[in-house]
Design a protein around this motif. Sequence first.
Motif, PDB file in Angstrom:
ATOM      1  N   SER A   1      52.251  15.659  34.144  1.00 13.03           N
ATOM      2  CA  SER A   1      52.404  15.074  35.494  1.00 13.03           C
ATOM      3  C   SER A   1      51.533  13.830  35.681  1.00 13.03           C
ATOM      4  O   SER A   1      51.695  13.114  36.674  1.00 13.03           O
ATOM      5  CB  SER A   1      52.008  16.106  36.545  1.00 13.03           C
ATOM      6  OG  SER A   1      50.616  16.395  36.483  1.00 13.03           O
TER       7      SER A   1
ATOM      8  N   GLY B   1      51.433  21.344  32.108  1.00  8.00           N
ATOM      9  CA  GLY B   1      52.022  20.788  33.312  1.00  8.00           C
ATOM     10  C   GLY B   1      51.184  19.661  33.880  1.00  8.00           C
ATOM     11  O   GLY B   1      51.699  18.650  34.357  1.00  8.00           O
TER      12      GLY B   1
ATOM     13  N   THR C   1      45.817  32.570  39.098  1.00  7.14           N
ATOM     14  CA  THR C   1      47.021  32.900  38.344  1.00  7.14           C
ATOM     15  C   THR C   1      47.098  31.973  37.132  1.00  7.14           C
ATOM     16  O   THR C   1      46.282  31.047  36.985  1.00  7.14           O
ATOM     17  CB  THR C   1      48.284  32.711  39.205  1.00  7.14           C
ATOM     18  OG1 THR C   1      48.465  31.307  39.455  1.00  7.14           O
ATOM     19  CG2 THR C   1      48.165  33.462  40.525  1.00  7.14           C
ATOM     20  N   GLN C   2      48.077  32.168  36.291  1.00 10.67           N
ATOM     21  CA  GLN C   2      48.249  31.306  35.130  1.00 10.67           C
ATOM     22  C   GLN C   2      48.459  29.856  35.542  1.00 10.67           C
ATOM     23  O   GLN C   2      48.106  28.925  34.804  1.00 10.67           O
ATOM     24  CB  GLN C   2      49.433  31.778  34.277  1.00 10.67           C
ATOM     25  CG  GLN C   2      49.612  31.018  32.967  1.00 10.67           C
ATOM     26  CD  GLN C   2      48.416  31.168  32.035  1.00 10.67           C
ATOM     27  OE1 GLN C   2      48.051  32.277  31.692  1.00 10.67           O
ATOM     28  NE2 GLN C   2      47.818  30.053  31.638  1.00 10.67           N
ATOM     29  N   ASP C   3      48.998  29.637  36.740  1.00 11.36           N
ATOM     30  CA  ASP C   3      49.223  28.268  37.208  1.00 11.36           C
ATOM     31  C   ASP C   3      47.921  27.481  37.317  1.00 11.36           C
ATOM     32  O   ASP C   3      47.925  26.249  37.225  1.00 11.36           O
ATOM     33  CB  ASP C   3      49.928  28.287  38.568  1.00 11.36           C
ATOM     34  CG  ASP C   3      51.382  28.705  38.463  1.00 11.36           C
ATOM     35  OD1 ASP C   3      51.935  28.639  37.345  1.00 11.36           O
ATOM     36  OD2 ASP C   3      51.955  29.112  39.489  1.00 11.36           O
ATOM     37  N   ASN C   4      46.805  28.179  37.513  1.00 13.11           N
ATOM     38  CA  ASN C   4      45.522  27.487  37.580  1.00 13.11           C
ATOM     39  C   ASN C   4      45.105  26.926  36.225  1.00 13.11           C
ATOM     40  O   ASN C   4      44.200  26.097  36.144  1.00 13.11           O
ATOM     41  CB  ASN C   4      44.436  28.432  38.089  1.00 13.11           C
ATOM     42  CG  ASN C   4      44.653  28.853  39.530  1.00 13.11           C
ATOM     43  OD1 ASN C   4      45.083  29.966  39.798  1.00 13.11           O
ATOM     44  ND2 ASN C   4      44.392  27.962  40.464  1.00 13.11           N
ATOM     45  N   TYR C   5      45.745  27.383  35.163  1.00 12.53           N
ATOM     46  CA  TYR C   5      45.449  26.898  33.810  1.00 12.53           C
ATOM     47  C   TYR C   5      46.711  26.343  33.146  1.00 12.53           C
ATOM     48  O   TYR C   5      46.940  26.557  31.968  1.00 12.53           O
ATOM     49  CB  TYR C   5      44.844  28.038  32.980  1.00 12.53           C
ATOM     50  CG  TYR C   5      43.437  28.374  33.394  1.00 12.53           C
ATOM     51  CD1 TYR C   5      42.352  27.669  32.885  1.00 12.53           C
ATOM     52  CD2 TYR C   5      43.189  29.367  34.326  1.00 12.53           C
ATOM     53  CE1 TYR C   5      41.065  27.953  33.281  1.00 12.53           C
ATOM     54  CE2 TYR C   5      41.896  29.666  34.733  1.00 12.53           C
ATOM     55  CZ  TYR C   5      40.837  28.951  34.203  1.00 12.53           C
ATOM     56  OH  TYR C   5      39.561  29.225  34.602  1.00 12.53           O
ATOM     57  N   ASN C   6      47.488  25.639  33.919  1.00 14.70           N
ATOM     58  CA  ASN C   6      48.718  25.040  33.403  1.00 14.70           C
ATOM     59  C   ASN C   6      48.394  23.641  32.878  1.00 14.70           C
ATOM     60  O   ASN C   6      48.716  22.629  33.485  1.00 14.70           O
ATOM     61  CB  ASN C   6      49.771  24.984  34.516  1.00 14.70           C
ATOM     62  CG  ASN C   6      51.097  24.440  34.027  1.00 14.70           C
ATOM     63  OD1 ASN C   6      51.299  24.222  32.829  1.00 14.70           O
ATOM     64  ND2 ASN C   6      52.004  24.203  34.959  1.00 14.70           N
ATOM     65  N   TYR C   7      47.730  23.595  31.719  1.00 17.54           N
ATOM     66  CA  TYR C   7      47.301  22.309  31.161  1.00 17.54           C
ATOM     67  C   TYR C   7      48.491  21.423  30.805  1.00 17.54           C
ATOM     68  O   TYR C   7      48.474  20.219  31.043  1.00 17.54           O
ATOM     69  CB  TYR C   7      46.440  22.541  29.924  1.00 17.54           C
ATOM     70  CG  TYR C   7      45.126  23.229  30.196  1.00 17.54           C
ATOM     71  CD1 TYR C   7      44.542  23.195  31.450  1.00 17.54           C
ATOM     72  CD2 TYR C   7      44.464  23.906  29.181  1.00 17.54           C
ATOM     73  CE1 TYR C   7      43.345  23.823  31.698  1.00 17.54           C
ATOM     74  CE2 TYR C   7      43.254  24.535  29.413  1.00 17.54           C
ATOM     75  CZ  TYR C   7      42.693  24.496  30.675  1.00 17.54           C
ATOM     76  OH  TYR C   7      41.497  25.130  30.907  1.00 17.54           O
TER      77      TYR C   7
END
Length: 272
Positions: free
Chosen positions: A268, A264, A256-262
């Motif tokens: 963190s 974020g 999903t897009q979360d796998n490429y949440n640079y």
Amino acid sequence: MSGKTIFDNGKHKCIVFSDLVKGEGIQSNQFVILNTDNGETNGAVIDPGGDLTYTPLTLALLKHTDIRHIRYVIGSHQDPDIIASLPRWLLHTQASVVISKLWERFLPHLNSAFTTDRLQQGYLNRLIALPDQGAILPLGETHLYALPAHFLHSEGNFQFYDPISKILFSGDMGASLVGDPYTPVENFDAHIATMQGFHQRYMVSNKVTKFWAQAVRELDVDMIVPQHGKAFVGKEMINRFLNWIGNLPCGVDLFTQDNYNYAGLINSVKVG
């Protein structure tokens, strides 16, 4: 380390070696096909392994044939546990090296010995670069089929079908990481746990695995033998595996897009 014969009709033999890697190296299977016609033996080594396997494999081969009878050393794809030993095969035998055309220019990076004129010339003269659509490799009076299996998992990936033994040498398709590789799969439902994580991470997508499963159903296959772990023997077990892999979400299906949440990730991470 003498290997296990998985097919032998008196003229044509297939042998698997599954215990040559010791220590921290990943378990891998090396395969040898020997075909004898009119007193002449021609052999092929499929997925010969890394540098750790060259010496034990060649010593184990002496129990079955003279190494001079090996005509091909074949790599299904470019992983080091499959092809890192190729420079040594080029130096010490007259075998031809068979690999996807996508990886032919990468092989010289495997070993500094490629800088020598002898190895460079030998490599150029003895390389068989497989086109994307596959090829037929003569082996005495029979042959092997190089079948395209791209993106399973490598973008330049091949599997090899032996029409005499009806064995499909499937590379990483069907690989498992637990259990005695000399014993075929007996309980498929229990075996799923040894395969699922690997296939969902390494196989690119269900679109490709579905295409592959359908293509294999059109072949006359009695055994699927992967490069890691146990074999699938018999039509029933092969069909169980094909039905499972043909319906398995894997690779990009799970992203999903979360796998490429640079952003974020950067926000963190604390610096210092």
